[in-house]
Write a protein that holds these residues in place. Structure first.
Motif, PDB file in Angstrom:
ATOM      1  N   PRO A  81     -59.076  28.229  34.278  1.00  0.00           N
ATOM      2  CA  PRO A  81     -59.556  28.872  32.929  1.00  0.00           C
ATOM      3  C   PRO A  81     -58.393  30.113  32.751  1.00  0.00           C
ATOM      4  N   MET A  82     -58.494  30.289  31.575  1.00  0.00           N
ATOM      5  CA  MET A  82     -57.401  31.539  31.100  1.00  0.00           C
ATOM      6  C   MET A  82     -57.885  32.844  31.899  1.00  0.00           C
ATOM      7  N   ASN A 233     -64.083  24.457  33.203  1.00  0.00           N
ATOM      8  CA  ASN A 233     -63.341  24.691  31.945  1.00  0.00           C
ATOM      9  C   ASN A 233     -64.392  24.549  30.773  1.00  0.00           C
ATOM     10  N   HIS A 234     -65.802  24.820  30.956  1.00  0.00           N
ATOM     11  CA  HIS A 234     -66.830  24.389  29.868  1.00  0.00           C
ATOM     12  C   HIS A 234     -66.622  25.585  28.856  1.00  0.00           C
ATOM     13  N   TYR A 235     -66.866  24.882  27.615  1.00  0.00           N
ATOM     14  CA  TYR A 235     -66.896  25.727  26.124  1.00  0.00           C
ATOM     15  C   TYR A 235     -68.428  25.366  25.676  1.00  0.00           C
ATOM     16  N   SER A 236     -68.961  26.651  25.291  1.00  0.00           N
ATOM     17  CA  SER A 236     -70.305  26.292  24.511  1.00  0.00           C
ATOM     18  C   SER A 236     -70.141  26.146  23.028  1.00  0.00           C
ATOM     19  N   THR A 237     -70.295  25.089  22.591  1.00  0.00           N
ATOM     20  CA  THR A 237     -70.388  24.824  21.193  1.00  0.00           C
ATOM     21  C   THR A 237     -71.542  25.510  20.415  1.00  0.00           C
ATOM     22  N   LEU A 238     -72.688  25.689  21.456  1.00  0.00           N
ATOM     23  CA  LEU A 238     -73.889  26.204  20.791  1.00  0.00           C
ATOM     24  C   LEU A 238     -73.682  27.790  20.308  1.00  0.00           C
ATOM     25  N   PHE A 239     -73.040  28.560  21.350  1.00  0.00           N
ATOM     26  CA  PHE A 239     -72.614  29.746  21.041  1.00  0.00           C
ATOM     27  C   PHE A 239     -71.176  30.195  20.733  1.00  0.00           C
ATOM     28  N   ARG A 240     -70.370  29.108  20.839  1.00  0.00           N
ATOM     29  CA  ARG A 240     -69.032  29.138  20.384  1.00  0.00           C
ATOM     30  C   ARG A 240     -68.311  30.135  21.115  1.00  0.00           C
ATOM     31  N   THR A 241     -68.180  30.073  22.198  1.00  0.00           N
ATOM     32  CA  THR A 241     -67.649  30.830  23.472  1.00  0.00           C
ATOM     33  C   THR A 241     -67.082  30.026  24.650  1.00  0.00           C
ATOM     34  N   PRO A 242     -65.952  30.487  25.316  1.00  0.00           N
ATOM     35  CA  PRO A 242     -65.750  29.729  26.655  1.00  0.00           C
ATOM     36  C   PRO A 242     -66.610  30.282  27.560  1.00  0.00           C
ATOM     37  N   PHE A 255     -74.328  30.121  35.865  1.00  0.00           N
ATOM     38  CA  PHE A 255     -73.525  31.168  36.245  1.00  0.00           C
ATOM     39  C   PHE A 255     -72.284  30.924  35.667  1.00  0.00           C
ATOM     40  N   HIS A 256     -71.870  31.971  34.997  1.00  0.00           N
ATOM     41  CA  HIS A 256     -70.410  31.736  34.434  1.00  0.00           C
ATOM     42  C   HIS A 256     -69.758  33.149  34.410  1.00  0.00           C
ATOM     43  N   ALA A 257     -68.195  32.958  33.991  1.00  0.00           N
ATOM     44  CA  ALA A 257     -67.510  34.184  33.757  1.00  0.00           C
ATOM     45  C   ALA A 257     -67.688  34.714  32.234  1.00  0.00           C
ATOM     46  N   VAL A 258     -67.308  35.674  31.949  1.00  0.00           N
ATOM     47  CA  VAL A 258     -67.256  36.130  30.693  1.00  0.00           C
ATOM     48  C   VAL A 258     -66.022  37.090  30.416  1.00  0.00           C
TER      49      VAL A 258
END
Length: 299
Positions: A81-82, A233-242, A255-258
């Motif tokens: 991820p970036m 590399n999940h991207y949430s289309t529910l909340f429009r955020t990586p 668990f995930h990074a923000v």
């Protein structure tokens, strides 16, 4: 005969009047009831069709995630991820804007009483009165400088208090014993202290690290769970955020990074947020099938 004709004429006249009145009166549409429940989570898992849900079936919308999801390919997982800006994981205290402006020219000691004044005073073994004093500010400021918290103006904010909670847990192993000791790996999430760690056989193998759990309206679900899907590399289309380094353990909660601070006073939509650095380290410390235990209540 005349009376019958008159009555018939009267009835026809009344009917005509009613018909004209009906035409003149705008039609009232039937109450359609509540609007249909949107299902944005239909796109939450790429390629997996989900059925519509009803509000009363869920405690948070993300629970609509399908229990069976695709396995990312090795090529997909090989992409990291970036990276976030270097400053993102810095300990930047939340202070009133006026304090930042005032301290722009030269360092100063804040006279404001912070939201965690009493807790910080107790931790530093100061007089606990919940009121900022020159002595309080000097002690808080010394602590902030040692820990690299900025701005170091002696304001008892959420970052300062979170750092103290973390230090207490690191210094005292007994503080981590609220998580059940098992022979297998457990990811422990302490909502009250906003900390998480991984242990096996009672021995800590990762952390503790600071986290940000769900807010009151979308709390992180307590109890026993299991890591059932890992998606780097999940991207949430529910909340429009990586959601980098996502490890899902309860519906759509993971668990995930923000790409923001985990010390912000607002909670997450249900996930357990970690800093980018901590989430990246946790990725190789947890595996599919590992247990997760969540307890307490976010303050």
């Amino acid at each position: 005969m005349i009376h019958r004709t008159a009555r018939r004429t009267t009835r026809l006249t009344v009917a005509a009047v009613l018909a004209l009145a009906a035409l003149a009166t705008p039609a009232v549409a039937a109450d359609p009831g509540p609007p249909p429940v949107p299902a944005p989570q239909q796109e939450l898992v790429p390629g997996v069709a989900l059925t519509p849900y009803h509000r009363w079936q869920l405690d948070t919308p993300d629970q609509g995630m399908a229990p069976f999801v695709y396995e990312p390919s090795a090529a997909e997982d090989s992409v990291e991820p970036m990276e976030p800006p270097v400053e993102l994981d810095a300990l930047i205290e939340y202070v009133p804007p006026s304090e930042v402006v005032r301290g722009a020219a030269a360092p100063f000691c804040s006279k404001r009483t912070g939201p965690h004044q009493r807790r910080v005073e107790a931790w530093l073994k100061l007089k606990v009165d919940g009121k900022q004093s020159a002595k309080d500010c000097a002690a808080i400021r010394t602590f902030q400088r040692k820990q690299g918290i900025r701005p170091d103006i002696g304001f008892a904010g959420p970052v300062t208090w979170a750092r103290m909670r973390w230090l207490s847990a690191v210094r005292d192993p007994k503080a981590l014993q609220k998580c059940p000791a098992r022979a297998y790996r457990i990811a422990c999430v302490d909502l009250a202290r906003q900390l998480m760690w991984v242990q096996k056989g009672g021995k800590v193998t990762f952390g503790p690290v600071a986290v940000r759990s769900g807010k009151r309206s979308t709390p992180t679900r307590t109890g026993w769970h299991k890591v059932f899907w890992k998606h780097k590399n999940h991207y949430s289309t529910l909340f429009r955020t990586p959601m980098p380094y996502s490890q899902f353990f309860s519906g759509g909660q993971a668990f995930h990074a923000v790409y923001s601070s985990v010390y912000s006073t607002s909670g997450s939509p249900g996930c357990v947020n970690l800093s980018y650095r901590d989430a990246k380290r946790l990725w190789n410390k947890l595996y599919k099938g590992d247990r997760v235990y969540v307890w307490g209540r976010r303050p």
